[in-house]
Design a protein around this motif. Structure first.
Motif, PDB file in Angstrom:
ATOM      1  N   LEU A  30       0.868  -1.184   0.000  1.00  0.00           N
ATOM      2  CA  LEU A  30       0.000   0.000   0.000  1.00  0.00           C
ATOM      3  C   LEU A  30       0.904   1.232   0.000  1.00  0.00           C
ATOM      4  CD1 LEU A  30      -2.611   1.572   0.297  1.00  0.00           C
ATOM      5  CD2 LEU A  30      -2.687   0.962   2.699  1.00  0.00           C
ATOM      6  N   ILE A  31       0.888   1.941  -1.110  1.00  0.00           N
ATOM      7  CA  ILE A  31       1.844   3.022  -1.330  1.00  0.00           C
ATOM      8  C   ILE A  31       1.161   4.374  -1.204  1.00  0.00           C
ATOM      9  CG2 ILE A  31       3.468   4.029  -2.991  1.00  0.00           C
ATOM     10  CD1 ILE A  31       4.240   1.244  -2.084  1.00  0.00           C
ATOM     11  N   GLY A  32       1.777   5.298  -0.494  1.00  0.00           N
ATOM     12  CA  GLY A  32       1.258   6.657  -0.409  1.00  0.00           C
ATOM     13  C   GLY A  32       2.067   7.576  -1.309  1.00  0.00           C
ATOM     14  N   LEU A  33       1.370   8.297  -2.172  1.00  0.00           N
ATOM     15  CA  LEU A  33       2.021   9.263  -3.045  1.00  0.00           C
ATOM     16  C   LEU A  33       1.784  10.621  -2.405  1.00  0.00           C
ATOM     17  CD1 LEU A  33       3.497   9.018  -5.734  1.00  0.00           C
ATOM     18  CD2 LEU A  33       1.316   9.227  -6.895  1.00  0.00           C
ATOM     19  N   LEU A  34       2.855  11.177  -1.822  1.00  0.00           N
ATOM     20  CA  LEU A  34       2.690  12.367  -0.979  1.00  0.00           C
ATOM     21  C   LEU A  34       3.470  13.538  -1.538  1.00  0.00           C
ATOM     22  CD1 LEU A  34       1.915  13.660   1.815  1.00  0.00           C
ATOM     23  CD2 LEU A  34       4.020  12.669   2.698  1.00  0.00           C
ATOM     24  N   GLY A  35       2.840  14.690  -1.567  1.00  0.00           N
ATOM     25  CA  GLY A  35       3.538  15.878  -2.038  1.00  0.00           C
ATOM     26  C   GLY A  35       2.610  17.064  -1.990  1.00  0.00           C
ATOM     27  N   PRO A  36       3.175  18.262  -2.116  1.00  0.00           N
ATOM     28  CA  PRO A  36       2.325  19.454  -2.052  1.00  0.00           C
ATOM     29  C   PRO A  36       1.413  19.546  -3.270  1.00  0.00           C
ATOM     30  CG  PRO A  36       4.594  20.063  -2.558  1.00  0.00           C
ATOM     31  CD  PRO A  36       4.598  18.599  -2.287  1.00  0.00           C
ATOM     32  N   SER A  37       0.440  20.432  -3.188  1.00  0.00           N
ATOM     33  CA  SER A  37      -0.505  20.623  -4.275  1.00  0.00           C
ATOM     34  C   SER A  37       0.228  21.037  -5.552  1.00  0.00           C
ATOM     35  CB  SER A  37      -1.500  21.705  -3.870  1.00  0.00           C
ATOM     36  OG  SER A  37      -2.558  21.724  -4.764  1.00  0.00           O
ATOM     37  N   THR A  42      -1.474  13.475  -9.039  1.00  0.00           N
ATOM     38  CA  THR A  42      -2.589  13.004  -9.849  1.00  0.00           C
ATOM     39  C   THR A  42      -2.119  12.623 -11.249  1.00  0.00           C
ATOM     40  OG1 THR A  42      -4.123  14.372  -8.597  1.00  0.00           O
ATOM     41  CG2 THR A  42      -4.855  13.637 -10.744  1.00  0.00           C
ATOM     42  N   THR A  43      -1.188  13.413 -11.774  1.00  0.00           N
ATOM     43  CA  THR A  43      -0.669  13.128 -13.110  1.00  0.00           C
ATOM     44  C   THR A  43      -0.052  11.730 -13.158  1.00  0.00           C
ATOM     45  OG1 THR A  43      -0.220  15.476 -13.356  1.00  0.00           O
ATOM     46  CG2 THR A  43       0.859  14.001 -14.914  1.00  0.00           C
ATOM     47  N   ILE A  44       0.740  11.383 -12.152  1.00  0.00           N
ATOM     48  CA  ILE A  44       1.358  10.051 -12.113  1.00  0.00           C
ATOM     49  C   ILE A  44       0.281   8.972 -12.076  1.00  0.00           C
ATOM     50  CG2 ILE A  44       2.753   8.489 -10.701  1.00  0.00           C
ATOM     51  CD1 ILE A  44       4.430  10.882  -9.860  1.00  0.00           C
ATOM     52  N   LEU A  45      -0.719   9.173 -11.229  1.00  0.00           N
ATOM     53  CA  LEU A  45      -1.781   8.181 -11.081  1.00  0.00           C
ATOM     54  C   LEU A  45      -2.536   8.002 -12.403  1.00  0.00           C
ATOM     55  CD1 LEU A  45      -2.142   6.897  -8.351  1.00  0.00           C
ATOM     56  CD2 LEU A  45      -4.202   8.226  -8.003  1.00  0.00           C
ATOM     57  N   ARG A  46      -2.828   9.125 -13.038  1.00  0.00           N
ATOM     58  CA  ARG A  46      -3.599   9.073 -14.281  1.00  0.00           C
ATOM     59  C   ARG A  46      -2.795   8.433 -15.408  1.00  0.00           C
ATOM     60  NH1 ARG A  46      -8.156  12.076 -14.851  1.00  0.00           N
ATOM     61  NH2 ARG A  46      -7.661  12.604 -16.994  1.00  0.00           N
ATOM     62  N   MET A  47      -1.490   8.583 -15.369  1.00  0.00           N
ATOM     63  CA  MET A  47      -0.678   7.931 -16.400  1.00  0.00           C
ATOM     64  C   MET A  47      -0.639   6.421 -16.177  1.00  0.00           C
ATOM     65  SD  MET A  47       2.417  10.528 -17.386  1.00  0.00           S
ATOM     66  CE  MET A  47       3.084  10.693 -15.744  1.00  0.00           C
ATOM     67  N   ILE A  48      -0.580   6.012 -14.922  1.00  0.00           N
ATOM     68  CA  ILE A  48      -0.603   4.571 -14.650  1.00  0.00           C
ATOM     69  C   ILE A  48      -1.939   3.986 -15.111  1.00  0.00           C
ATOM     70  CG2 ILE A  48      -0.510   2.792 -12.861  1.00  0.00           C
ATOM     71  CD1 ILE A  48       1.265   4.651 -11.226  1.00  0.00           C
ATOM     72  N   LEU A 155      -5.944   2.257  -7.636  1.00  0.00           N
ATOM     73  CA  LEU A 155      -5.405   3.610  -7.520  1.00  0.00           C
ATOM     74  C   LEU A 155      -6.454   4.493  -6.861  1.00  0.00           C
ATOM     75  CD1 LEU A 155      -3.969   3.921 -11.151  1.00  0.00           C
ATOM     76  CD2 LEU A 155      -2.790   3.126  -9.108  1.00  0.00           C
ATOM     77  N   LEU A 156      -6.039   5.255  -5.857  1.00  0.00           N
ATOM     78  CA  LEU A 156      -6.995   6.115  -5.161  1.00  0.00           C
ATOM     79  C   LEU A 156      -6.468   7.543  -5.117  1.00  0.00           C
ATOM     80  CD1 LEU A 156      -6.421   3.357  -3.023  1.00  0.00           C
ATOM     81  CD2 LEU A 156      -8.783   3.973  -2.645  1.00  0.00           C
ATOM     82  N   ASP A 157      -7.220   8.472  -5.691  1.00  0.00           N
ATOM     83  CA  ASP A 157      -6.781   9.865  -5.708  1.00  0.00           C
ATOM     84  C   ASP A 157      -7.409  10.616  -4.542  1.00  0.00           C
ATOM     85  OD1 ASP A 157      -5.699  12.257  -6.322  1.00  0.00           O
ATOM     86  OD2 ASP A 157      -6.607  12.458  -8.299  1.00  0.00           O
ATOM     87  N   SER A 186      -1.893  -1.273  -4.002  1.00  0.00           N
ATOM     88  CA  SER A 186      -2.652  -0.020  -4.049  1.00  0.00           C
ATOM     89  C   SER A 186      -1.732   1.189  -3.962  1.00  0.00           C
ATOM     90  CB  SER A 186      -3.643   0.049  -2.884  1.00  0.00           C
ATOM     91  OG  SER A 186      -4.453  -1.094  -2.864  1.00  0.00           O
ATOM     92  N   ILE A 187      -2.109   2.220  -4.682  1.00  0.00           N
ATOM     93  CA  ILE A 187      -1.403   3.501  -4.587  1.00  0.00           C
ATOM     94  C   ILE A 187      -2.434   4.563  -4.256  1.00  0.00           C
ATOM     95  CG2 ILE A 187       0.095   5.147  -5.760  1.00  0.00           C
ATOM     96  CD1 ILE A 187       0.766   2.941  -7.764  1.00  0.00           C
ATOM     97  N   PHE A 188      -2.214   5.287  -3.178  1.00  0.00           N
ATOM     98  CA  PHE A 188      -3.145   6.382  -2.900  1.00  0.00           C
ATOM     99  C   PHE A 188      -2.407   7.706  -2.807  1.00  0.00           C
ATOM    100  CE2 PHE A 188      -2.732   7.650   1.570  1.00  0.00           C
ATOM    101  CZ  PHE A 188      -1.906   6.650   2.052  1.00  0.00           C
TER     102      PHE A 188
END
Ligand SMILES: Nc1ncnc2c1ncn2[C@@H]1O[C@H](COP(=O)(O)OP(=O)(O)OP(=O)(O)O)[C@@H](O)[C@H]1O
Ligand SMILES: [Mg+2]
Lengths: 352, 280
Positions: A30-37, A42-48, A155-157, A186-188
């Protein structure tokens, strides 16, 4: 590695949303994709998922390059930030949608939908429309709908962004438990550091379209490799010249020093100070009540540091002179970060 | 506190009783003078010489031909503009492409251009002076002073109606739901049928009704390009004008009353659609 991104670049017009993104994700994590706005999560998630296409680079899932596989064939479950539930369909039809598209027999669909409704704790609500559900319930429907066709990757945005604080807390642990139980990779996405630390097995830190660091929450928190990661967590105090604090190794060409509240030990003049020799004197500028204790702002050596004290320690007043001891700090040079420990910690403590 | 501000706001914005009643009265008076009175006049004039004369005027061969032509032109205008309106609204809201702004502006052109000018444009494009006239003649296609010209003019005048109704609805929906459906393996047409169409259904029907209403009443553009050939290129509005110019007042009003009834029918359809749409 189950999911691999290799040297992904993506522009929107002149704007670089992904900059040489390279990262791998193990199966079942279960991976958290963390970063400022705006950092490109979202771009990474949408490309996957196949909803955006990289300008260059490879996306690999389960050993196969899937750049040219259309979104509809990737078999990925996606939970949108806004949930994107089909508003003209009932909860049942929402969850059944993917199964109907896959032309599963009606009785199988019915069985699966009821199984999922049970799993997400929404049995009995299958005839409702999305507009008749609460935020948390909608989120569960979105989750069930994404899981219905048994995806290998979920994938969860920002799955919790639209939910109020109390329910969010509950849903976090619920989701973590659920994903662990199902074992689906999962990547959120989140921009909430606490959420990432609490929920993720591993965190990927993004900043300005780049990947800053990948690691377990503990590694990332305690051993930041980049200046950005070092200053992203907690409520760090950042200042230029750390050499005014005694007992730290002095290094040339340092840009900044980063001090987190838990690196700072504040003692009243009347209390026993273990490292009194290397403590500095500071003046309390602010005393603020917080749920976990007291938060102090202290001016010392010309910089203002944030520090904490617990309720059971004696009270500190504004304007009071106190002793301040720094256990450690991060120093940054360019985008590199390293940890410096207070050297007096290594000296044998003389007990009188 | 909020009730206080609300009630004072109420008083400030809605005004006193006198203001209220005089505004309502003024509006009603205006509507009566400008809309109701003319309608009543049309109907009473039409029946002035009794029902027999009325029905004779309505059942007249030329009138029937005019009705049929009007319906034909409206049918084509609605059919073609439905397809065009859906395509235009879809591409303007769901895709990014060069010239998007220009397309959005051009769609509204028929609303801003006077219908007479629209008619003239077609006259000049397909008429005797035009370089393609000889080509059309060789292919034995008649556009100017013929039914195709009337259909073209009607399409031109009514083409923004459907897309204009659809664009705001499609815009507010965003693309999330469609993307979600696509991720679950749904193909373009399934996505349109299951996800998008339920959403735009009422706005779409409303656009169709408006388009039909405008098509039936169109006078200016059609007048220029039709040539007023009785029984051939005469639509209902043109027929009314001819009868009126020939001082045949009763038949003119009788034919006009058909248009009025069509308009009322459309108004009813419109409010039913609006009502249903709002309930959703
Ligand atoms: N379709 C698009 N067209 C143009 N620019 C875009 C598009 N999508 C994203 N961007 C830009 O790319 C950058 C990264 O966007 P992205 O949505 O990936 O950020 P994010 O990390 O998910 O941010 P947030 O936490 O606010 O959701 C932003 O600056 C955004 O403005
Ligand atoms: Mg985002």
């Amino acid at each position: 590695m189950y999911v691999e991104l290799k040297h992904i670049n993506k522009h929107f017009g002149n704007f670089k949303a992904s900059d040489d993104v390279t990262v791998g994700i193990e199966k079942g994590k279960l991976i958290g994709l963390l970063g400022p706005s705006g950092s490109g999560k979202t771009t990474i998630l949408r490309m996957i998922a196949g909803l955006e296409h990289p300008d260059s680079g490879e996306i690999i899932i389960d050993g196969k390059v899937i750049n040219d596989v259309p979104a509809s064939k990737r078999g990925i479950g996606f939970v949108f930030q806004s949930y994107a539930l089909f508003r003209y369909m009932t909860v049942f039809d929402n969850i059944a949608f993917g199964l109907k598209i896959a032309k599963k027999p009606a009785n199988e669909i019915k069985e699966r939908v009821h199984e999922l409704l049970e799993l997400v704790g929404l049995s009995g609500l299958e005839k409702r429309y999305p507009s008749e559900l609460s935020g948390g319930q909608r989120q569960r429907v979105a989750f069930a709908r994404a899981l219905a066709p048994n995806p290998q990757l979920l994938l969860l945005d920002e799955p919790f962004a639209a939910i109020d604080a109390k329910v969010r807390q509950e849903l976090r642990s619920w989701l973590k438990g659920m994903i662990q139980k199902l074992g689906v990779t999962s990547i959120f996405v989140t921009h909430d550091q606490d959420e990432a630390i609490e929920v993720a097995d591993e965190i990927i830190i993004t900043n300005r379209g780049r990947i800053e660091q990948v690691g377990t929450p503990y590694e990332i928190y305690s051993n930041p490799k980049t200046a950005f990661t070092a200053s992203f967590f907690g409520q760090p105090s950042i200042f230029k010249d750390y050499t005014k604090f005694r007992n730290f190794e002095s290094i040339e060409n340092i840009d900044n020093a980063v001090v987190r509240p838990e690196f700072v030990k504040v003692t009243k003049k009347t209390e026993v100070q273990k490292y009194s020799k290397s403590a500095e004197e500071g003046i309390v500028e602010e005393v603020n009540f917080r749920g976990f204790g007291i938060e102090l702002r202290i001016r010392v050596n010309g910089v203002v540091l944030t520090a904490r004290r617990s309720f059971d320690e004696p009270k500190v007043e504004v304007g009071e002179k106190v002793d301040v001891f720094l256990y450690q700090l991060f120093v940054t040079e360019g985008n590199e970060a390293r940890l410096l420990k207070n050297q007096s910690l290594r000296e044998p403590v003389v007990v009188i | 506190m909020s009730t206080v501000t609300q009630s004072s706001l109420h008083r400030d914005t809605k005004g006193s009783k006198i203001v209220r009643y005089s505004l309502i009265g003024l509006s009603l008076l205006f509507v009566f003078l400008m809309l109701i009175l003319p309608l009543i006049t049309v109907i009473t004039e039409a029946f002035k010489q009794g029902f027999a004369v009325y029905s004779k005027a309505v059942a007249d061969d030329y009138t029937i031909k005019a009705i049929l032509l009007t319906l034909e032109a409206s049918f084509f205008a609605v059919a073609i503009n439905t397809v065009f309106g859906l395509c235009a609204a879809w591409s303007l809201t769901k895709f990014k492409f060069k010239g998007k702004k220009i397309l959005a502006t051009l769609i509204d052109l028929p609303v801003t251009v006077s219908p007479i000018i629209a008619g003239l444009i077609f006259l000049l494009t397909f008429g005797r002076q035009s370089p393609i006239f000889s080509l059309l003649q060789d292919a034995d296609i008649k556009i100017v002073f013929a039914v195709p010209g009337i259909v073209l003019a009607t399409i031109f005048v009514t083409f923004p109606f459907i897309s204009r109704e659809l664009i705001p609805v499609l815009e507010s929906q965003g693309t999330d739901e469609e993307e979600a459906a696509a991720l679950m393996g749904a193909k373009g047409f399934t996505i349109f049928r299951r996800i998008t169409f339920p959403h735009i259904k009422w706005a779409f029907l409303y656009g169709v009704v408006l388009c039909a209403a405008r098509a039936m009443g169109e006078f200016g553009a059609v007048s220029v390009i039709s040539g007023h050939l009785r029984g051939k290129t005469n639509t209902l509005p043109l027929h009314v004008e001819i009868l009126f110019n020939e001082f045949q007042y009763v038949p003119a009003f009788a034919v006009a009353s058909i248009l009025v009834m069509l308009a009322i029918l459309i108004l009813v359809a419109r409010s039913v659609i609006e009502h249903k749409g709002r309930k959703k």
